[in-house]
Design an enzyme around this catalytic site. Structure first.
Site, mmCIF file in Angstrom:
data_model
loop_
_atom_site.group_PDB
_atom_site.id
_atom_site.type_symbol
_atom_site.label_atom_id
_atom_site.label_comp_id
_atom_site.label_asym_id
_atom_site.label_seq_id
_atom_site.Cartn_x
_atom_site.Cartn_y
_atom_site.Cartn_z
ATOM 1 N N ASP A 58 9.687 1.637 3.840
ATOM 2 C CA ASP A 58 8.239 1.538 3.951
ATOM 3 C C ASP A 58 7.807 1.483 5.419
ATOM 4 O O ASP A 58 8.451 0.830 6.235
ATOM 5 C CB ASP A 58 7.802 0.244 3.241
ATOM 6 C CG ASP A 58 6.302 0.070 3.169
ATOM 7 O OD1 ASP A 58 5.641 0.963 2.621
ATOM 8 O OD2 ASP A 58 5.797 -0.963 3.659
ATOM 9 N N GLU A 64 8.593 6.286 5.367
ATOM 10 C CA GLU A 64 7.177 6.652 5.295
ATOM 11 C C GLU A 64 6.586 6.617 6.701
ATOM 12 O O GLU A 64 6.283 5.542 7.216
ATOM 13 C CB GLU A 64 6.442 5.657 4.393
ATOM 14 C CG GLU A 64 4.951 5.928 4.284
ATOM 15 C CD GLU A 64 4.118 4.667 4.155
ATOM 16 O OE1 GLU A 64 2.977 4.772 3.699
ATOM 17 O OE2 GLU A 64 4.604 3.568 4.527
ATOM 18 N N ASP A 107 -0.652 5.995 -2.475
ATOM 19 C CA ASP A 107 -1.585 5.649 -1.400
ATOM 20 C C ASP A 107 -2.689 6.681 -1.224
ATOM 21 O O ASP A 107 -3.465 6.580 -0.273
ATOM 22 C CB ASP A 107 -0.821 5.481 -0.073
ATOM 23 C CG ASP A 107 0.085 4.257 -0.085
ATOM 24 O OD1 ASP A 107 -0.289 3.249 -0.711
ATOM 25 O OD2 ASP A 107 1.173 4.325 0.510
HETATM 26 C C1 NOJ Z 1 2.814 1.812 2.735
HETATM 27 C C2 NOJ Z 1 2.925 1.697 1.274
HETATM 28 O O1 NOJ Z 1 3.171 2.916 0.708
HETATM 29 C C3 NOJ Z 1 1.650 1.035 0.846
HETATM 30 O O2 NOJ Z 1 1.441 1.160 -0.494
HETATM 31 C C4 NOJ Z 1 1.782 -0.382 1.303
HETATM 32 O O3 NOJ Z 1 0.646 -1.113 0.958
HETATM 33 C C5 NOJ Z 1 1.943 -0.419 2.807
HETATM 34 N N1 NOJ Z 1 2.918 0.519 3.278
HETATM 35 C C6 NOJ Z 1 2.356 -1.780 3.277
HETATM 36 O O4 NOJ Z 1 3.625 -2.096 2.784
#
Ligand code: NOJ
Ligand code: NOJ
Ligand code: CA
Length: 713
Positions: free
Chosen positions: A250, A278, A350
């Site tokens: 993440d 990500e 997201d």
């Molecule tokens: C990115 C994640 O995909 C999202 O859903 C999350 O809230 C944030 N990072 C914080 O962990």
């Protein structure tokens, strides 16, 4: 009667044999031929109502499913119960939301509605399983059962891993972090310095802020602290011991970049795995795009392909020209050493679901077919195959996370995924090959994937009403007639190819009907060994790497790193495991020689000097510099770029929150005495070396390190 230690030895030998003979699971390090399915555990399927409202965090569950920020009951047992549904769709790997023990309280939102960490991104104990997902004891049992069930269905398991932060820093548990139940510390009384206290990120293009400030009030962990470093690496190891095949990391843009190289190195040394992170960005014009590919090329951590995602949504969702997609593929192929490892997707948790963006199943099918036949590892967000979407207030978070509504195995999207997953398995051109655009206009995209003689040609017409005549199309498919691999599922039919020259064989003119996808495939007969992938791409001597490809033969041959022969640990016709040999650190060409002395193509691999330790380098008074000039680090091992002096190769740019002092966390080889210097790379590329002799530093054998020196004038 065997004595105890003999029994133990026999037992572990049996376990060992069972692992190696497992018929389904191929090595995790090669994901290029997989199809990943992304699941938010809480929103998939409730397989066990006993864990819906656990005692230690009661009141976070909403059985009516009206509070979209409460737990809704989905759990690990639920995923396990749907394993044959997933396998039938052609899913070969699942990525599940962070399974670790999360925040136990609710935090009211701006309107006073309770919100819970149902999504898993507020970890409090990274060594235990969340009670809503497993059981009230936070034990691993349900997780282990899920992994076992997945593996026996030929499905790998990727966990979402979020080492950037613990829980919210200004409410709830105030970031409290636990080590398998033992309290370590929290954000508000952080006497140990486990957290950064710099406030929320406001400038998302500032390299220092994005790594060292706070992401949306989520208590920002200091990975350079020996305790946090060891804790996160131990947690990752624990997941590996519980059988996971990979990690989706993440928020990698927000975790000290250099530290992550050592995290990856530690995971790869533990066992084979696939890592992707990500790194949120919308296009290849993003100010930090260059940092993103430098990070991936050097760390061995792949990433989610956000620039391509933007183009996919623009082209299929908003009817932009196919040239948008073509341009991203071209740019990324030039910048990423391993663009075939990028994880491609249409939507995720997201952003709005595709059908919220455009409620048109034809376009959804086209976008799905595109990621399933292009380079990269396709990842499908849960429910896509059931056309799941909820458009409340625009359909963004949390409305893009509805409860899975159906498990039909007869939808077009389900069938499409199954067929193209089968093709990815049967024809290595898609996973391992190179991409060539063959024919394009604003509505039509025809491209080819080619791995030696193996070829897949794909034609997409996204126009809803207009068919297009396709003339002058060339392909590497050999002369012959090819049926649509999708057997007309999306409107395709057969083509005829005549013999041409130079890999350009003319396709007889044909008409591509409106909203059509057609796929034509050819696999060549065995030839010399062909290498398609190596994973990891970076490691030190002694670490095992997987080499995937074709025609290795069943008799063990030889693997070479440059001219040095490596130990072969296992060998099949398509997959070899070898151990990185003891060679001088640097980049090598790895080749496979079969038992009849035929040599494969080479594939790039970086041999590190030793296992990596995160070290924070600080140089004082590196001035004067002008805007656009940066200080970089360079030195005598591959980790320090072997004295490189270019922006893309040297280590950096360094960060300067306290100008004219600069610092950077860099993962460097344990126990090694480094020679290094700092350089200034000016905006125009001019390089200025600091004066004097090289600095030297001996990296600790374990833990973390710090170096402070003055710039030498
Ligand atoms: C990115 C994640 O995909 C999202 O859903 C999350 O809230 C944030 N990072 C914080 O962990
Ligand atoms: C060349 C640089 O000029 C020098 O300063 C540096 O020490 C060496 N490279 C390292 O070999
Ligand atoms: Ca449940």
């Amino acid at each position: 009667m065997l004595n105890k230690s003999t029994r133990r030895a026999v037992l572990s030998a049996l376990v060992f044999v069972a692992l190696f003979l497992s018929p389904f699971i191929s090595r995790a390090a090669d994901f290029r031929r997989e199809v990943v399915y992304q699941i938010i555990t809480d929103r998939f399927f409730d397989g066990n109502s006993a864990n819906n409202n656990p005692a230690q965090s009661s009141g976070l569950y909403d059985s009516t499913k009206t509070n979209w920020r409460a737990y809704w009951g989905g759990d690990l047992q639920g995923i396990q119960q749907k394993m044959s549904y997933l396998a039938g769709m052609g899913v070969t790997a699942i990525w599940i939301s962070p399974p670790v023990d999360n925040l136990n309280t609710n935090i009211p939102d701006g309107n006073g509605n309770p919100t819970a960490s149902y999504h898993g991104y507020q970890g409090r104990d990274f060594k235990r399983i969340e009670e809503h997902s497993g059981s009230a004891s936070n034990a691993w049992t349900d997780f282990d059962n899920l992994v076992t069930a997945a593996h026996s269905n030929g499905i790998k398991v990727i966990v979402d891993f979020a080492p950037n932060h613990s829980t919210q820093d200004n409410a709830g548990e105030f970031g409290a972090l636990y080590d398998n139940g033992t309290f370590l510390g929290n954000y508000t009384s952080d006497s140990n310095g486990y957290f950064h206290h710099n406030g929320n990120i406001s400038n998302w293009d500032d390299r220092y802020q994005v790594q060292y400030y706070t992401l949306f009030n989520l208590a920002d962990l200091n990975q350079e602290h020996a305790t946090v470093d060891a804790y996160m690496k131990a947690s990752a190891l624990l997941f590996q011991q519980h059988g996971v095949d990979g990690f989706r990391i993440d928020a990698i843009k927000h975790i000290t970049w250099g530290w992550q190289y050592s995290l990856a190195n530690s995971i790869y040394a533990n066992g084979d795995s696939f890592l992707f992170g990500e790194w949120y960005q919308t296009s290849t014009a993003d100010p930090l795009y260059r940092d993103s590919y430098k990070y991936t090329n050097k760390s061995g951590i792949s990433m989610l392909d956000f620039p391509l995602n933007t183009a996919i949504r623009n082209v299929f969702g908003s009817n932009a020209n196919f040239s948008d997609i073509d341009a991203v593929l071209t740019a990324e192929a030039a910048n990423f050493t391993w663009d075939e490892d990028l994880v491609t997707f249409i939507d995720n948790h997201d952003m709005t679901r595709f059908l919220t963006l455009l409620n048109n199943n034809n376009r959804l099918h086209q976008a799905l077919a595109f990621i399933l036949t292009q380079r990269g590892v396709p990842c499908i967000y849960y429910g896509t195959e059931q056309y799941l979407h909820n458009d409340t207030t625009g359909g963004g978070d949390p409305y893009n996370r509805p409860m899975m509504n159906a498990f039909s195995t007869t939808t077009t999207a389900y069938t499409l995924t199954n067929r193209l997953s089968t093709l990815r398995r049967n024809n290595p051109a898609i996973g391992y090959g190179s991409t060539q655009q063959r024919w394009m206009n604003s509505d039509v995209y025809i491209y080819e994937r080619k791995f030696f003689g193996n070829t897949v040609l794909v034609a997409i017409n996204k126009n809803e009403t207009t068919s297009y005549p396709v003339t002058g199309l060339n392909t590497a498919l050999p002369a012959g007639t090819y049926a649509d691999t999708l057997t007309g599922l999306l409107g395709g039919s057969s083509i005829t190819v005549a013999a041409g020259s130079g890999g350009n064989n003319p396709v007889s003119n044909f008409t591509l009907p409106a909203h059509t996808v057609a796929v034509w495939s050819f696999t060549e007969s065995p030839a010399a060994p062909q290498v398609g992938v190596i994973g990891p791409t970076v490691a030190h001597p002694g670490v095992r790497v997987t080499i995937g490809g074709k025609n290795f033969g069943t008799t063990t041959g030889t693997v070479k790193f440059g001219t040095t022969t490596a130990t072969v640990n296992s060998w099949t016709a398509t997959k070899i495991v070898a151990t990185v040999p003891v060679v001088t650190n640097g980049n090598y060409n790895v080749t496979v020689t079969n038992s009849s002395a035929q040599v494969s193509n080479g594939i790039q691999f970086t041999v590190l000097a030793a296992k990596l330790i995160p070290v924070t380098f600080t140089v004082f008074n590196a001035s004067p510099t002008q805007t656009g000039d940066y200080i970089f680090l360079t030195g005598n091992t591959v980790e320090l770029s072997n004295w490189a002096t270019t922006w893309d190769a040297a280590v950096g740019p360094m960060l300067t929150p306290n100008y004219p002092n600069w610092f950077l966390n860099v993962s460097v080889p344990a126990g090694t005495t480094l020679q290094f210097k700092f350089i200034k790379i000016a905006a125009n590329g001019t390089v200025t070396w600091e004066a004097g002799a090289n600095h030297t530093y001996t990296v600790p054998a374990s833990g973390v390190g710090f170096v402070n020196v003055n710039w030498q004038y």
